[in-house]
Design an enzyme around this catalytic site. Structure first.
Site, PDB file in Angstrom:
ATOM      1  CG  LEU A  82     -52.679 -15.930  -5.834  1.00  0.00           C
ATOM      2  CD1 LEU A  82     -51.739 -15.260  -6.829  1.00  0.00           C
ATOM      3  CD2 LEU A  82     -52.869 -15.049  -4.613  1.00  0.00           C
ATOM      4  CG  ASP A  83     -59.931 -14.899  -6.066  1.00  0.00           C
ATOM      5  OD1 ASP A  83     -60.052 -15.914  -5.369  1.00  0.00           O
ATOM      6  OD2 ASP A  83     -60.359 -13.778  -5.749  1.00  0.00           O
ATOM      7  NE  ARG A  84     -60.652 -18.390 -15.501  1.00  0.00           N
ATOM      8  CZ  ARG A  84     -61.124 -19.446 -16.153  1.00  0.00           C
ATOM      9  NH1 ARG A  84     -61.856 -20.330 -15.512  1.00  0.00           N
ATOM     10  NH2 ARG A  84     -60.857 -19.624 -17.434  1.00  0.00           N
TER      11      ARG A  84
END
Length: 319
Positions: A135-137
Site C-alpha cells: 500500500l502507499d505510505r
C-alpha cells in the site's frame, strides 16, 4: 522461523514422486530447491528423502521449512502494529497512515517492515520480511505478510493472478453515481516519476468498479464514501480514476491539492478475501477505518456513537 508440515498420502497420490506431489501442493521450484538444501528438509516415513522417490498410500511425508536468515537491511524498531490475524504462515495487519511499507533513503526505521521486524525480534525469531500487497505510505488498511518461503510464494503468485479479492474504501468529493465502472488506461505523467494520468494512447489498461456507501455534508461540501474493486492494479489507479470522473479523493496532495478535509489521501484497504496458502481455508479479513476517517464520517453523518459498521456495509454489497 521454522515451519513443519505433515501430509498423509492418499490413494490418488499413490505412485507419484515426491516432487510431483509437492508441485500439486503449490510448492514452487524455488521452495523445492531450498528444501533439497535443508538437512532433513523432506522426510518420508521418518527417513530423509529425495524428490524423485515414489510415495505410496499411507506414507507420511514431513516437510521442514527452516529459515535462520533475517532481512539484514531492516532495523528492528518499535512502531504502530495493529494485528488483525496471525498464524504460523501469515500475519495480517491494519497498516496506519504515514507509514511506508519498506525502508528507503529517507525512511530508514519508520516503516511497517521495521515494526514487524521488531515484533519478531522481541520473540527471538529470525524473520524475512515478505509483504504480499503493498500500500502507499498514506493508504491505510489490510496488509498481508507471509511468514515463510512457502506461504510467500503461493500468495505472491495468487496476487499476480488476481486471486486475492480486495475492497477499498475512498472518501471523495461530490456525490457520485450509485455505482459505476471506470475503464480508462493509465500512464506515467511526463514530468514526474511519481504522478500518473489517464493516457488513452500509451497507457496500460485499468478498470475500477465502485459502489456508493454514504453521502454527507461537511461545511457545505458534499462527500461520498465509495467502495471500490479493481480488475487491474496500476499505480495510483483509484486516485487517478476518481479524479478523472471529477470525484477526487479528499486530502490527496497529488491529484486534489486544494482539499484539506483529511491530512492524507482518503483511501483505505478495507477488506480482503483469499484462500489460506497452506490450510486452504477461505479467509475474510476486514480492517476498521482509521481514526481520521472515523471522525470525519461520524461528523458528516451527525452521529455521536463510535464505530462505523464498515464490515457489514461491505459484506452487503453484491459485486
Amino acid at each position: 522461523m521454522t515451519r513443519r508440515l505433515q501430509y498423509k498420502i492418499q490413494k490418488q497420490h499413490n505412485g507419484k514422486s515426491i516432487g510431483m506431489f509437492l508441485k500439486e501442493k503449490e510448492y514452487s521450484r524455488a521452495v523445492v530447491i531450498e528444501l533439497k538444501k535443508t538437512q532433513a528438509g523432506i522426510k518420508r516415513n521418518g527417513t530423509w528423502a529425495g524428490v524423485n522417490e515414489i510415495i505410496k498410500t499411507g506414507d507420511i511425508l514431513e516437510i521442514c521449512l527452516a529459515e535462520q536468515a533475517y532481512s539484514e537491511n531492516i532495523v528492528p524498531k518499535k512502531g504502530r502494529l495493529n494485528i488483525l490475524y496471525e498464524d504460523e504462515d501469515i500475519l495480517v495487519v491494519n497498516k496506519p497512515y504515514d507509514t511506508p511499507i519498506h525502508p528507503s533513503v529517507n525512511n530508514y526505521d519508520n516503516t511497517l517492515a521495521n515494526a514487524i521486524s521488531y515484533y519478531y525480534h522481541q520473540q527471538n525469531r529470525p524473520y524475512i520480511f515478505r509483504c504480499i500487497n503493498r500500500l502507499d505510505r498514506d493508504t491505510t488498511g489490510v496488509t498481508i505478510i507471509a511468514k515463510n518461503l512457502l506461504s510467500g510464494s503461493i500468495l505472491s503468485r495468487r496476487m499476480k493472478e488476481h486471486h486475492l479479492s480486495r475492497i477499498y474504501v475512498a472518501f471523495v468529493e461530490g456525490i457520485t453515481e450509485e455505482e459505476g465502472t471506470i475503464d480508462l488506461p493509465i500512464g506515467r505523467m511526463e514530468d514526474s516519476i511519481i504522478k500518473r494520468k489517464v493516457d488513452k494512447k500509451e497507457g496500460k489498461s485499468a478498470v475500477t468498479h465502485y459502489r456508493r456507501l454514504e453521502v454527507f455534508q461537511i461545511e457545505g461540501q458534499a462527500v461520498s464514501v465509495v467502495a471500490l474493486q479493481l480488475e487491474t492494479g496500476r499505480t495510483h489507479q483509484i486516485r487517478v480514476h476518481m479524479s478523472a470522473i471529477d470525484h477526487p479523493l479528499l486530502g490527496d496532495f497529488l491529484y486534489n491539492e486544494n482539499n484539506h478535509m483529511l491530512t492524507r489521501q482518503g483511501l483505505h484497504a478495507a477488506y480482503c478475501a483469499f484462500y489460506h496458502p497452506i490450510t486452504g481455508e477461505y479467509m475474510k479479513i476486514a480492517a476498521p477505518l482509521s481514526q481520521d476517517m472515523e471522525r470525519l464520517i461520524q461528523q458528516g453523518l451527525n452521529r455521536s456513537q463510535e464505530g462505523y459498521d464498515l464490515e457489514n456495509k461491505l459484506l452487503a454489497l453484491k459485486w
